[in-house]
Design a protein around this motif. Structure first.
Motif, PDB file in Angstrom:
ATOM      1  N   GLY A 126       0.281  -1.366  -0.272  1.00 57.32           N
ATOM      2  CA  GLY A 126       0.300   0.142   0.403  1.00 57.32           C
ATOM      3  C   GLY A 126       1.021   1.142   0.199  1.00 57.32           C
ATOM      4  N   GLU A 127       0.439   2.869  -0.544  1.00 58.13           N
ATOM      5  CA  GLU A 127       1.303   3.761  -0.668  1.00 58.13           C
ATOM      6  C   GLU A 127       0.099   4.691  -0.331  1.00 58.13           C
ATOM      7  OE1 GLU A 127       4.115   4.980  -0.410  1.00 58.13           O
ATOM      8  OE2 GLU A 127       5.567   2.896  -1.117  1.00 58.13           O
ATOM      9  N   ARG A 128       0.622   5.915  -0.486  1.00 60.66           N
ATOM     10  CA  ARG A 128      -0.363   7.204  -0.055  1.00 60.66           C
ATOM     11  C   ARG A 128       0.299   7.864  -1.332  1.00 60.66           C
ATOM     12  NH1 ARG A 128      -3.891   9.512   4.055  1.00 60.66           N
ATOM     13  NH2 ARG A 128      -3.696  11.718   3.868  1.00 60.66           N
ATOM     14  N   ALA A 129      -0.373   8.691  -2.360  1.00 63.22           N
ATOM     15  CA  ALA A 129       0.070   9.737  -3.627  1.00 63.22           C
ATOM     16  C   ALA A 129      -1.271  10.590  -2.897  1.00 63.22           C
ATOM     17  CB  ALA A 129      -0.127   8.653  -4.267  1.00 63.22           C
ATOM     18  N   GLN A 130      -0.943  12.364  -3.562  1.00 63.87           N
ATOM     19  CA  GLN A 130      -2.136  13.036  -4.154  1.00 63.87           C
ATOM     20  C   GLN A 130      -2.464  12.695  -5.288  1.00 63.87           C
ATOM     21  OE1 GLN A 130       0.367  16.344  -3.020  1.00 63.87           O
ATOM     22  NE2 GLN A 130      -0.702  16.750  -1.390  1.00 63.87           N
ATOM     23  N   ALA A 131      -3.565  13.426  -5.732  1.00 66.12           N
ATOM     24  CA  ALA A 131      -4.163  12.813  -6.776  1.00 66.12           C
ATOM     25  C   ALA A 131      -3.065  14.029  -7.909  1.00 66.12           C
ATOM     26  CB  ALA A 131      -5.794  13.779  -6.989  1.00 66.12           C
ATOM     27  N   GLY A 132      -2.990  13.577  -8.829  1.00 65.62           N
ATOM     28  CA  GLY A 132      -2.024  13.264  -9.802  1.00 65.62           C
ATOM     29  C   GLY A 132      -0.910  13.421 -10.182  1.00 65.62           C
ATOM     30  N   PHE A 133      -1.304  12.236  -8.684  1.00 63.99           N
ATOM     31  CA  PHE A 133       0.909  11.505  -8.945  1.00 63.99           C
ATOM     32  C   PHE A 133       0.991  10.573  -9.065  1.00 63.99           C
ATOM     33  CE2 PHE A 133       1.307  16.033  -7.124  1.00 63.99           C
ATOM     34  CZ  PHE A 133       3.024  15.846  -7.665  1.00 63.99           C
ATOM     35  N   ALA A 134       1.925   9.999  -9.631  1.00 67.20           N
ATOM     36  CA  ALA A 134       2.055   8.085  -8.956  1.00 67.20           C
ATOM     37  C   ALA A 134       2.675   7.652  -7.762  1.00 67.20           C
ATOM     38  CB  ALA A 134       2.850   8.258 -10.333  1.00 67.20           C
ATOM     39  N   ALA A 154      -8.635  -0.103 -10.267  1.00 67.90           N
ATOM     40  CA  ALA A 154      -7.664   1.398 -10.465  1.00 67.90           C
ATOM     41  C   ALA A 154      -8.947   2.399 -10.130  1.00 67.90           C
ATOM     42  CB  ALA A 154      -7.231   1.350 -11.357  1.00 67.90           C
ATOM     43  N   PRO A 155      -8.590   3.590  -9.833  1.00 65.93           N
ATOM     44  CA  PRO A 155      -9.776   4.907  -9.158  1.00 65.93           C
ATOM     45  C   PRO A 155      -9.773   5.288 -10.837  1.00 65.93           C
ATOM     46  CG  PRO A 155      -7.682   5.169  -7.996  1.00 65.93           C
ATOM     47  CD  PRO A 155      -7.415   3.559  -8.625  1.00 65.93           C
ATOM     48  N   ALA A 156     -10.829   5.777 -11.053  1.00 61.96           N
ATOM     49  CA  ALA A 156     -11.410   6.231 -12.467  1.00 61.96           C
ATOM     50  C   ALA A 156     -10.934   6.832 -13.022  1.00 61.96           C
ATOM     51  CB  ALA A 156     -12.462   6.929 -12.094  1.00 61.96           C
ATOM     52  N   GLY A 157     -10.475   7.364 -14.450  1.00 61.72           N
ATOM     53  CA  GLY A 157      -9.161   7.943 -14.787  1.00 61.72           C
ATOM     54  C   GLY A 157      -7.813   8.325 -14.685  1.00 61.72           C
ATOM     55  N   SER A 158      -7.741   6.949 -13.716  1.00 64.45           N
ATOM     56  CA  SER A 158      -5.793   6.114 -13.863  1.00 64.45           C
ATOM     57  C   SER A 158      -5.502   5.616 -14.717  1.00 64.45           C
ATOM     58  CB  SER A 158      -5.660   6.373 -12.306  1.00 64.45           C
ATOM     59  OG  SER A 158      -6.440   4.398 -12.256  1.00 64.45           O
ATOM     60  N   ARG A 159      -4.025   5.456 -15.093  1.00 59.63           N
ATOM     61  CA  ARG A 159      -3.357   4.912 -15.284  1.00 59.63           C
ATOM     62  C   ARG A 159      -2.790   3.656 -15.049  1.00 59.63           C
ATOM     63  NH1 ARG A 159       1.182   5.857 -18.789  1.00 59.63           N
ATOM     64  NH2 ARG A 159       1.148   7.683 -17.836  1.00 59.63           N
ATOM     65  N   VAL A 160      -2.289   2.532 -15.506  1.00 62.08           N
ATOM     66  CA  VAL A 160      -1.292   1.736 -14.985  1.00 62.08           C
ATOM     67  C   VAL A 160      -0.064   0.811 -15.999  1.00 62.08           C
ATOM     68  CG1 VAL A 160      -1.079  -0.476 -13.305  1.00 62.08           C
ATOM     69  CG2 VAL A 160      -3.297   1.595 -12.411  1.00 62.08           C
ATOM     70  N   THR A 161       0.194   0.894 -15.311  1.00 67.16           N
ATOM     71  CA  THR A 161       1.909  -0.024 -16.139  1.00 67.16           C
ATOM     72  C   THR A 161       2.571  -1.156 -15.460  1.00 67.16           C
ATOM     73  OG1 THR A 161       3.048   1.876 -15.837  1.00 67.16           O
ATOM     74  CG2 THR A 161       1.425   2.483 -17.705  1.00 67.16           C
ATOM     75  N   PHE A 162       2.790  -1.724 -16.457  1.00 63.69           N
ATOM     76  CA  PHE A 162       3.719  -2.937 -15.850  1.00 63.69           C
ATOM     77  C   PHE A 162       4.704  -2.863 -16.784  1.00 63.69           C
ATOM     78  CE2 PHE A 162      -0.271  -4.067 -15.092  1.00 63.69           C
ATOM     79  CZ  PHE A 162      -0.851  -4.822 -13.627  1.00 63.69           C
ATOM     80  N   ARG A 172      10.395 -11.144 -11.697  1.00 61.80           N
ATOM     81  CA  ARG A 172       9.767  -9.658 -10.641  1.00 61.80           C
ATOM     82  C   ARG A 172       9.550  -8.816 -11.980  1.00 61.80           C
ATOM     83  NH1 ARG A 172      14.226  -8.342  -6.386  1.00 61.80           N
ATOM     84  NH2 ARG A 172      13.760 -10.628  -4.169  1.00 61.80           N
ATOM     85  N   ALA A 173       8.668  -7.270 -11.183  1.00 59.31           N
ATOM     86  CA  ALA A 173       7.826  -7.006 -12.397  1.00 59.31           C
ATOM     87  C   ALA A 173       7.494  -5.577 -11.351  1.00 59.31           C
ATOM     88  CB  ALA A 173       6.538  -7.152 -13.199  1.00 59.31           C
ATOM     89  N   VAL A 174       7.638  -4.205 -12.007  1.00 60.76           N
ATOM     90  CA  VAL A 174       7.229  -3.111 -11.657  1.00 60.76           C
ATOM     91  C   VAL A 174       5.836  -2.189 -11.460  1.00 60.76           C
ATOM     92  CG1 VAL A 174       7.927  -0.635 -10.714  1.00 60.76           C
ATOM     93  CG2 VAL A 174      10.046  -2.449 -11.087  1.00 60.76           C
ATOM     94  N   VAL A 175       5.115  -1.944 -11.306  1.00 60.29           N
ATOM     95  CA  VAL A 175       3.655  -1.421 -11.500  1.00 60.29           C
ATOM     96  C   VAL A 175       4.429  -0.086 -11.299  1.00 60.29           C
ATOM     97  CG1 VAL A 175       0.975  -1.941 -11.387  1.00 60.29           C
ATOM     98  CG2 VAL A 175       2.643  -4.211 -11.249  1.00 60.29           C
ATOM     99  N   TRP A 176       3.427   0.942 -12.104  1.00 61.73           N
ATOM    100  CA  TRP A 176       3.270   1.692 -11.884  1.00 61.73           C
ATOM    101  C   TRP A 176       1.840   2.613 -11.461  1.00 61.73           C
ATOM    102  CZ3 TRP A 176       7.721   0.907 -14.781  1.00 61.73           C
ATOM    103  CH2 TRP A 176       8.859   1.405 -14.383  1.00 61.73           C
ATOM    104  N   ILE A 177       1.009   3.359 -10.923  1.00 64.06           N
ATOM    105  CA  ILE A 177       0.037   3.058 -10.569  1.00 64.06           C
ATOM    106  C   ILE A 177      -0.365   4.899 -10.906  1.00 64.06           C
ATOM    107  CG2 ILE A 177      -2.314   3.576  -9.383  1.00 64.06           C
ATOM    108  CD1 ILE A 177      -0.908   0.841  -8.211  1.00 64.06           C
ATOM    109  N   PHE A 178      -0.531   5.761 -12.177  1.00 64.29           N
ATOM    110  CA  PHE A 178      -0.946   6.795 -12.499  1.00 64.29           C
ATOM    111  C   PHE A 178      -1.984   8.018 -11.559  1.00 64.29           C
ATOM    112  CE2 PHE A 178       2.457   5.450 -15.036  1.00 64.29           C
ATOM    113  CZ  PHE A 178       3.461   6.060 -14.641  1.00 64.29           C
TER     114      PHE A 178
END
Length: 214
Positions: A126-134, A154-162, A172-178
């Motif tokens: 789990g992580e904490r982020a402000q809206a508009g950040f990854a 994922a939250p509406a409007g967000s983008r997820v990449t692997f 292993r892989a890295v997941v970015w949540i924008f």
């Protein structure tokens, strides 16, 4: 690391929990109500939890409260948290270093998986982020052979990449949540899955806390 001094004197206040035994599944969360009793004078207490197993994050709401008030303790359990019974200590400390403690047992049920399927581990869970950040998490996959990673909820409007999208057993892989600038604040349980060619899959939940702009 503890946020209160190594040597504590007993305060003239008390702290308690609403249940002496708490159960939670791996990849899930549970809330405990922590109550305090005021002493001879008004004072502000800082709450802390000690003895949590690996993969469990604790959040007090509020983390500071006046003696006599209560706080909600939310425990978020990661996918790699070991099963078993774990003794947890809750401590309330005032500005003078005086403290009061109480205890409860946390029982974690280990996750089940489909035979032959993959098992997914997230770090962090789990992580904490402000809206508009990854934000990002790292995925480790055991079992299941070659698997394809995917995400849902994922939250509406967000983008997820692997990177990469296909992972081989033990890889292993890295997941970015924008998140989007207009993503509403709140807690979002995002499911990350790993599915092999036979349709067998394993999942883990990443908890994203989207914060408001201050």
């Amino acid at each position: 690391m503890s946020i209160f001094p190594a040597r504590l004197t007993r305060g003239d206040f008390a702290v308690s929990v609403d249940s002496l035994s708490v159960e939670v599944d791996a990849r899930d969360s549970v809330t405990v109500i922590v109550g305090t009793t005021s002493g001879s004078r008004p004072q502000t207490l800082t709450m802390a939890a000690v003895g949590l197993p690996d993969g469990v994050t604790a959040t007090f709401s509020p983390p500071l409260l006046a003696a006599g008030g209560s706080s909600r303790l939310t425990l978020v359990c990661g996918s790699w948290t070991p099963g078993g019974i774990h003794p947890v200590t809750i401590t309330a400390t005032n500005i003078d270093g005086e403290a009061a403690s109480c205890f409860f047992s946390l029982t974690v049920a280990a996750p089940e998986r489909e035979p032959g399927g993959a098992r997914v581990w997230l770090h962090p869970a789990g992580e904490r982020a402000q809206a508009g950040f990854a934000t990002e998490t790292r995925v480790t996959v055991t079992g299941g052979g070659a698997v394809r990673l995917a995400v849902r909820d994922a939250p509406a409007g967000s983008r997820v990449t692997f990177s990469p999208t296909v992972v081989y057993e033990g890889g292993r892989a890295v997941v970015w949540i924008f998140t989007a600038p207009d993503t509403p604040p709140g807690r979002y349980p995002i499911t990350i899955s790993a599915t092999n060619a036979r349709g067998q899959s394993g999942t883990a939940v990443f908890t994203l806390d989207v914060a408001t702009w201050s």
